[in-house]
Write a protein that holds these residues in place. Sequence first.
Motif, PDB file in Angstrom:
ATOM      1  N   GLU A 245       0.827  -1.212   0.000  1.00  0.00           N
ATOM      2  CA  GLU A 245       0.000   0.000   0.000  1.00  0.00           C
ATOM      3  C   GLU A 245       0.859   1.260   0.000  1.00  0.00           C
ATOM      4  O   GLU A 245       0.501   2.262  -0.628  1.00  0.00           O
ATOM      5  CB  GLU A 245      -0.961  -0.004   1.192  1.00  0.00           C
ATOM      6  CG  GLU A 245      -1.992  -1.127   1.158  1.00  0.00           C
ATOM      7  CD  GLU A 245      -2.906  -1.112  -0.065  1.00  0.00           C
ATOM      8  OE1 GLU A 245      -3.017  -0.078  -0.745  1.00  0.00           O
ATOM      9  OE2 GLU A 245      -3.512  -2.169  -0.347  1.00  0.00           O
TER      10      GLU A 245
ATOM     11  N   GLU B  51       1.679   1.775  -3.496  1.00  0.00           N
ATOM     12  CA  GLU B  51       0.577   2.374  -4.251  1.00  0.00           C
ATOM     13  C   GLU B  51       0.507   3.881  -4.007  1.00  0.00           C
ATOM     14  O   GLU B  51       0.244   4.659  -4.924  1.00  0.00           O
ATOM     15  CB  GLU B  51      -0.750   1.707  -3.883  1.00  0.00           C
ATOM     16  CG  GLU B  51      -0.837   0.276  -4.396  1.00  0.00           C
ATOM     17  CD  GLU B  51      -2.151  -0.409  -4.032  1.00  0.00           C
ATOM     18  OE1 GLU B  51      -3.113   0.285  -3.651  1.00  0.00           O
ATOM     19  OE2 GLU B  51      -2.207  -1.646  -4.121  1.00  0.00           O
TER      20      GLU B  51
ATOM     21  N   GLU C 235      -5.229   5.732  -0.641  1.00  0.00           N
ATOM     22  CA  GLU C 235      -4.025   4.924  -0.385  1.00  0.00           C
ATOM     23  C   GLU C 235      -3.490   5.173   1.030  1.00  0.00           C
ATOM     24  O   GLU C 235      -2.995   4.255   1.683  1.00  0.00           O
ATOM     25  CB  GLU C 235      -2.949   5.188  -1.441  1.00  0.00           C
ATOM     26  CG  GLU C 235      -3.358   4.810  -2.854  1.00  0.00           C
ATOM     27  CD  GLU C 235      -3.894   3.391  -3.008  1.00  0.00           C
ATOM     28  OE1 GLU C 235      -3.644   2.522  -2.139  1.00  0.00           O
ATOM     29  OE2 GLU C 235      -4.591   3.152  -4.007  1.00  0.00           O
TER      30      GLU C 235
ATOM     31  N   ASP D  44      -5.486   3.011   3.213  1.00  0.00           N
ATOM     32  CA  ASP D  44      -5.043   1.612   3.135  1.00  0.00           C
ATOM     33  C   ASP D  44      -3.800   1.389   4.009  1.00  0.00           C
ATOM     34  O   ASP D  44      -3.695   0.384   4.714  1.00  0.00           O
ATOM     35  CB  ASP D  44      -4.714   1.234   1.685  1.00  0.00           C
ATOM     36  CG  ASP D  44      -5.966   1.081   0.823  1.00  0.00           C
ATOM     37  OD1 ASP D  44      -7.073   0.936   1.380  1.00  0.00           O
ATOM     38  OD2 ASP D  44      -5.818   1.100  -0.421  1.00  0.00           O
TER      39      ASP D  44
END
Length: 115
Positions: free
Chosen positions: A36, A39, A68, A71
């Motif tokens: 994550e 990302e 993100e 996350d």
Amino acid sequence: VSDLNELRDRMRAFTDERDWAKFHDPKSLVLALVGEVGELAELFQWLPADEAAQRVSAEPLRRRVGEEMADVLAYLVRLADILQIDLAEVTRKKLENSAERFPAADVHGEAPEKA
Ligand SMILES: [Mg+2]
């Protein structure tokens, strides 16, 4: 603190309702967390550094960055729960330690040599 505990409890319930706790060993959670972070980094990857803040202030990038970050936080909170680490408490201690190591009067406006 209460917000982190609420997130922890909601992550725990979300996981238990799906019988996913069996997948949440610490190693797997660390890898998910790193994924994550990747990302999140991808969204910034080719942005000119001096334009990043301005570009992220506008949609659709603002929403994507927020997702993100969420996350990342979710997996971090879940990892702390599995390891029985009080994330708020250790973060508070780290901040106190940093304040002692880097007195504002000594380092004001200067990057520390070693963080
Ligand atoms: Mg993601």
